[in-house]
Design an enzyme around this catalytic site. Structure first.
Site, PDB file in Angstrom:
ATOM      1  N   TYR A  53     115.693  -8.879  15.330  1.00  0.00           N
ATOM      2  CA  TYR A  53     116.675  -9.302  14.333  1.00  0.00           C
ATOM      3  C   TYR A  53     116.668  -8.374  13.120  1.00  0.00           C
ATOM      4  O   TYR A  53     115.611  -8.007  12.610  1.00  0.00           O
ATOM      5  CB  TYR A  53     116.399 -10.730  13.871  1.00  0.00           C
ATOM      6  CG  TYR A  53     116.652 -11.802  14.920  1.00  0.00           C
ATOM      7  CD1 TYR A  53     117.293 -11.523  16.117  1.00  0.00           C
ATOM      8  CD2 TYR A  53     116.232 -13.112  14.698  1.00  0.00           C
ATOM      9  CE1 TYR A  53     117.511 -12.510  17.063  1.00  0.00           C
ATOM     10  CE2 TYR A  53     116.452 -14.113  15.635  1.00  0.00           C
ATOM     11  CZ  TYR A  53     117.090 -13.799  16.816  1.00  0.00           C
ATOM     12  OH  TYR A  53     117.295 -14.792  17.750  1.00  0.00           O
ATOM     13  N   ALA A 214     128.711 -23.119  19.697  1.00  0.00           N
ATOM     14  CA  ALA A 214     129.540 -22.153  20.439  1.00  0.00           C
ATOM     15  C   ALA A 214     130.169 -21.123  19.510  1.00  0.00           C
ATOM     16  O   ALA A 214     131.382 -20.890  19.536  1.00  0.00           O
ATOM     17  CB  ALA A 214     130.622 -22.886  21.235  1.00  0.00           C
ATOM     18  N   LEU A 218     132.874 -25.230  17.675  1.00  0.00           N
ATOM     19  CA  LEU A 218     132.697 -26.677  17.599  1.00  0.00           C
ATOM     20  C   LEU A 218     132.452 -27.167  16.169  1.00  0.00           C
ATOM     21  O   LEU A 218     132.148 -28.336  15.961  1.00  0.00           O
ATOM     22  CB  LEU A 218     131.520 -27.101  18.484  1.00  0.00           C
ATOM     23  CG  LEU A 218     131.728 -26.878  19.988  1.00  0.00           C
ATOM     24  CD1 LEU A 218     130.413 -27.022  20.741  1.00  0.00           C
ATOM     25  CD2 LEU A 218     132.770 -27.858  20.526  1.00  0.00           C
TER      26      LEU A 218
END
Length: 320
Positions: A53, A214, A218
């Protein structure tokens, strides 16, 4: 906050796991620290990151940021279950990636240094490495456990057969094996129900869901810019528009934002231990802290699953 055992281990983790992928590349260090502090104050004790990351700032950036936050107050380390991952390329070196024993050992030492800690609670394989023998992987993990550098081992993005094989090899070595699998799972993407979740439940492996909203689909209508305004996100939203509209209407009747309902639905699914939330701002964090208290009755769950039907169990979903 509510807590659950991580798979068949005795370790207790919060139902909401704080994902840190945004920390550094998208969220400033100051704002990331504010999110971490608020999460800790709210009872979230599960923090997930990965050595890769860092986005445009470079691999290792997010782990280094977390290390500086932990260094501010050494008591924080004992209050969190710290999880990170290894597998992704960390440089152009051909061996600085994957799940060879050499890379696992090197990656773990590098993560410990960036995080500024002496051990990692949950060390996860970020992806399956089909070139690495399972025996080689467990040899490396057993060494790290014996050295006190890691406590538990988890997988991420593993298929069901790999979860079974990996744990069978651990059983043969008289070891605990995998305690968790971090998997893509949400109302729109439910293929994990075919093989991954059944395998996890059979072996006592706790499921940690990633991308529970998602990619924001959503979470309700997008506001401002960001990934949810990208061309691919807008195309996905257009394709799912009828379902998303019905879902929003249902959530409005419940008096809850769509994102909270989607997260609460996940926490009701068998085998799920925790769901990752990846807030880019303090507002996004505080908007979902109440999710463990959201109660969805059977009628509501049935209505949700009528909108977003799953695949069904395997092999019945694709065979007689």
């Amino acid at each position: 906050m509510k807590y659950r055992q991580l798979g068949r281990s005795a370790l207790k983790v919060s139902e909401l796991c704080l994902g840190t992928m945004n920390f550094g590349p998208r969220t400033s260090e100051q704002d990331s620290f504010a999110i971490l502090n608020a999460a800790l104050d709210a009872g979230i004790n599960f923090v997930d990151t990965a050595d890769q990351y860092g986005g445009q700032l470079g691999v290792g950036t997010t782990e280094s940021l977390l290390g500086r936050w932990l260094a501010e107050d050494r008591s924080r380390r004992d209050r969190i279950v710290l999880a990170t991952k290894a597998y992704e390329p960390m440089s152009d070196d051909i061996n600085d990636r994957g799940l060879s024993a050499r890379h696992i050992q090197k990656a773990c030492d590098a993560s410990l240094q960036r995080l500024g800690v002496d051990h990692i609670d949950l060390y996860q394989m970020h992806h399956i490495d089909r070139s690495a023998p399972v025996e080689e992987i467990w040899q490396a993990m057993d060494t790290l456990i014996a050295q006190g550098k890691i406590t538990y081992v988890g997988s991420s993005n593993f298929p069901g057969w790999a979860i079974a094989r990996t744990n069978e090899k651990a059983i043969a070595r008289h070891r605990l094996g995998l305690v968790s699998e971090q998997s893509l799972y949400n109302l729109i993407e439910r293929r994990a129900e075919l093989e991954v979740i059944p395998a996890c439940r059979a072996y006592g492996v706790g499921v940690i869901t990633w991308s529970p909203l998602a990619g924001g689909l959503l979470a309700g209508p997008p506001e401002g810019g960001g990934r949810r305004r990208s061309e691919s996100a807008l195309q996905s939203a257009a394709a799912l528009a009828p379902q998303l509209a019905r879902f929003s209407e249902l959530c409005e009747r419940l008096g809850e934002p769509p994102g909270a309902v989607a997260l609460a639905w996940l926490l009701r699914q068998p085998g799920v231990t925790a769901t990752i939330i990846g807030p880019a701002s303090l507002t996004q964090l505080t908007s979902v802290l109440h999710v463990p208290e959201v109660c969805l009755d059977e009628e509501t769950v049935a209505a949700i699953e009528e909108i977003f039907p799953g695949c069904g169990p395997a092999p019945e979903a694709y065979a007689w």
